[in-house]
Enzyme design. Structure first.
Site, short mmCIF file in Angstrom:
data_model
loop_
_atom_site.label_atom_id
_atom_site.label_comp_id
_atom_site.label_asym_id
_atom_site.label_seq_id
_atom_site.Cartn_x
_atom_site.Cartn_y
_atom_site.Cartn_z
CD GLU A 1 3.75 1.45 2.61
OE1 GLU A 1 3.91 0.32 2.12
OE2 GLU A 1 2.72 1.79 3.22
CB THR B 1 1.52 -3.28 1.27
OG1 THR B 1 1.78 -2.15 2.07
CG2 THR B 1 2.50 -3.31 0.12
CG HIS C 1 4.70 1.98 6.69
ND1 HIS C 1 4.09 2.10 7.92
CD2 HIS C 1 4.08 0.95 6.06
CE1 HIS C 1 3.14 1.19 8.02
NE2 HIS C 1 3.11 0.48 6.90
C1 GP9 Z 1 5.39 -4.27 5.10
C2 GP9 Z 1 4.99 -3.20 4.17
C3 GP9 Z 1 3.99 -2.26 4.79
O1 GP9 Z 1 6.16 -5.28 4.57
O2 GP9 Z 1 4.59 -3.69 2.95
O3 GP9 Z 1 2.75 -2.80 4.87
P1 GP9 Z 1 1.43 -1.92 5.10
O4 GP9 Z 1 1.34 -1.61 6.57
O5 GP9 Z 1 1.56 -0.68 4.29
O6 GP9 Z 1 0.33 -2.77 4.63
MN MN Z 2 1.70 -0.11 2.28
#
Ligand code: GP9
Ligand code: MN
Length: 626
Positions: free
Chosen positions: A249, A293, A408
């Site tokens: 992430e 993501t 995140h």
């Molecule tokens: C949520 C995670 C984060 O399930 O994959 O998403 P993002 O905000 O990075 O697109």
């Molecule tokens: Mn992400």
């Protein structure tokens, strides 16, 4: 004529439907209200659609008005009721495509009666009360002039604008990014969400209707001409191995080079990168747009570009895809996605079916509690730890995709998870970023140790890559302190590089592989398939095997920027890659790439908008990996 009684009935109707909707939200759905503003939005959001619907009833005269008021109140009950039932089974809200998807709502059939609750009758009490009131009070339909009726519609519009305005302060680009049904229902309301879903669906359908088989041939010619044969020594090198794709992430490549007070930010990744049996691609870019993501997942599994706006995971989940998990399933692999978050986020539950994931381990498959979650949810270390059980239950060989979450935005950590200090720039986001990257690096280390203990490490292929940037351009000033130079459009583009490691335990190194090749997430699919011994020639894909000796040194970002081995093109300017200086003259040599980039993005969009893969009947991969 006296309108008083009529107005009173209208007032009561608004209140009753409003109350019913709000109470039903609280009673039947788990909407994770995080603060006072969200609570206010939840209370406020049914209002605009109720005023709009009751406005429509005013267009009817006499009895028709009475009937439509009752009908709309009843219909709002039906919409709530259907969602309540669906939610009890799927923990998600209905979308138009799933209504037509037999495998989904069809599943509900058998357990329909078990899903009913006595309290569901409440959803229709307003209709009953209104009917009785109309009888007792001898309801006289309202007679209003055009201006009065128009003002009712105006009121609905104002209410919706206010609603959306407040919602956008809570989550910017709520409608254009379209990421989470739960959030949409929470912020703009169930009825408005359905209208939104319908508009999105119609738009997608129309574009598809106009697409033709001949377009497919055109795209096919384009990709065939760009096909790159695999490196002979690498082709099939991971044949039959279990595959672990790990999405890091918000992890940018620059983080791997940083140190904070003498301590590495990614000691585990750095050590892995230095190993003989790892290939680290240092010029690997993310190519995501608004779908973040989910866009990276789309690139990974399809070798198609995500869309210029919105999230393709939401808008085109019903398309036919020829994705890696589907191809591998056909070749005897069991496929799974593992991510300890709400399965409806990014519409993953639906899209994963189209991509060919047999299993999806979402938050309901993990034991998540206060002690093992923080920030966005389950922390990466317990996520990986608990994933081992799921892996142990899988049939081998398997293809698994892990999506981490701890790193995140807003990058917050509990004290015990801080292995390095925060930075000291003028941006708290930048300051917090490196310690959370460090935490995920630790989680990877734990995961590898656990895999070794479980006997799942040796015969595996690991693909580890960053999904997209973590630090946006809003923090350029602070980032200049970190990288030691001003963040120009050139530097900003270079910051879009994300880590990319291919690790095959115990496999010796193949010589003459250019790991400095300019590359991106679009290249993952052919790379993985070729490593597994599956030829991709003839398939519609826009990436090139990372190991191919024939690679073109050109990577196109979704917003039209591009990178070659010599230059970076960003904000209408060409920059020398080695110095970062703008190229002032003789740029003709590079101009042609602008067209190449546009052409390629347009072809990819054509595939997605036109759902062109549906015209290709037999996958060229069928029965290839024996
Ligand atoms: C949520 C995670 C984060 O399930 O994959 O998403 P993002 O905000 O990075 O697109
Ligand atoms: Mn992400």
């Amino acid at each position: 004529m006296d309108n008083k009684k009529g107005l009173l009935i209208y007032g009561i109707a608004i209140l009753l439907i409003w109350l019913k909707t709000y109470v039903s939200y609280e009673m039947n759905f788990n909407l994770n209200i995080e603060n006072g503003k969200q609570q206010f939005l939840l209370i406020f959001n049914p209002l605009s659609s109720i005023v709009l619907l009751l406005g429509i009833t005013l267009l009817f005269k006499g009895k028709g008005q009475k009937v439509t008021i009752l009908l709309f109140s009843f219909m709002s009950g039906v919409v709530l009721f259907s969602n309540v039932l669906y939610y009890r089974f799927f923990s998600d809200f209905i979308t138009i495509p799933v209504l037509f998807q037999t495998g989904n709502v069809g599943d509900l059939g058998g357990s329909f009666t078990e899903l009913l609750a006595f309290s569901d009758l409440f959803l229709f009490t307003d209709t009953l009360i209104l009917a009785i009131l109309m009888l007792v009070m001898k309801f006289e339909p309202l007679v209003l002039n055009k201006r009065q009726i128009a003002s009712m519609f105006g009121a609905a519009l104002i209410l919706f604008t206010v609603n959306l305005g407040i919602a956008e302060t809570e989550r910017p680009q709520l409608l254009t990014r379209t990421f989470d049904r739960e959030m949409l229902v929470k912020f703009i309301g169930l009825q408005n969400y359905h209208v939104y879903d319908a508009v999105l669906h119609t738009k997608t359908k129309t574009q598809k209707v106009f697409a033709s088989e001949s377009e497919t041939a055109e795209v096919q010619n384009y990709v065939n001409a760009n096909y790159k044969a695999p490196n002979e020594e690498m082709f099939g090198k991971a044949k039959g191995k279990n595959v672990f794709v790990i999405t890091l992430e918000s992890t940018q490549a620059f983080a791997m080079e940083e140190k904070v007070n003498g301590k590495e930010v990614t000691p585990f990744l750095n050590q892995l990168k230095a190993q003989e049996d790892t290939y680290y691609f240092e010029n690997f870019y993310h190519q995501t747009q608004q779908g973040k993501t989910s866009d990276s997942e789309f690139l990974l599994d399809n070798s198609l570009y995500p869309l210029p706006g919105g999230a393709v995971f939401f808008t085109h989940a019903q398309n036919d895809y020829n994705a890696t998990p589907k191809i591998l399933q056909d070749s005897g692999y069991q496929t799974a996605a593992l991510h300890a978050n709400n399965k409806g986020f990014w519409n993953r539950d639906i899209m994963y079916q189209s991509l060919g994931y047999e299993l999806f381990f979402d938050e309901t498959n993990y034991d998540i509690n206060e002690s093992n979650s923080y920030n966005w949810g389950m922390k990466d270390i317990p996520f990986f730890e608990q994933s081992i059980d799921h892996l142990n239950n899988m049939k081998q060989p398997f293809y698994t995709k892990f999506i981490t979450l701890s790193n995140h935005h807003p990058f917050i950590l509990e004290e015990e998870d801080k292995y390095i200090d925060e930075l000291n720039t003028n941006s708290t986001t930048v300051n917090r970023y490196l310690p959370t990257v460090r935490y995920t690096d630790e989680a990877l280390k734990v995961f590898f140790e656990d895999l070794k203990k479980a006997g799942l490490y040796e015969d595996s292929l690991f693909i580890i890559y960053g999904d997209h940037y973590g630090i946006s351009e809003n923090h350029n000033k602070a980032m200049a302190d970190v990288i030691g130079t001003e963040v120009t459009p050139f530097e900003s583009t270079q910051l879009q590089r994300v880590p990319m490691l291919i690790h095959m335990p115990g496999e010796g190194r193949v010589d003459n592989i250019d790991t400095s090749t300019v590359s991106g997430q679009i290249d993952l699919k052919p790379t993985i398939l070729h490593l597994l011994g599956i030829e991709t020639k003839g398939s519609i894909q826009f990436g090139e095997d990372l190991f191919s000796p024939e690679r073109d040194e050109l990577t196109i970002l979704r917003d039209g920027r591009f990178i070659t081995d010599d230059i970076v093109y960003a904000q209408n300017t060409f920059y020398w890659k080695d110095t970062g200086e703008p190229i002032e003259k003789d740029t003709q040599k590079w101009e042609k790439y602008k067209e190449v980039a546009n052409e390629e993005l347009a072809y990819s969009d054509q595939v997605v908008y036109g759902d062109l893969l549906r015209f290709i009947e037999n996958s060229p991969f069928d029965n290839q990996a024996e």
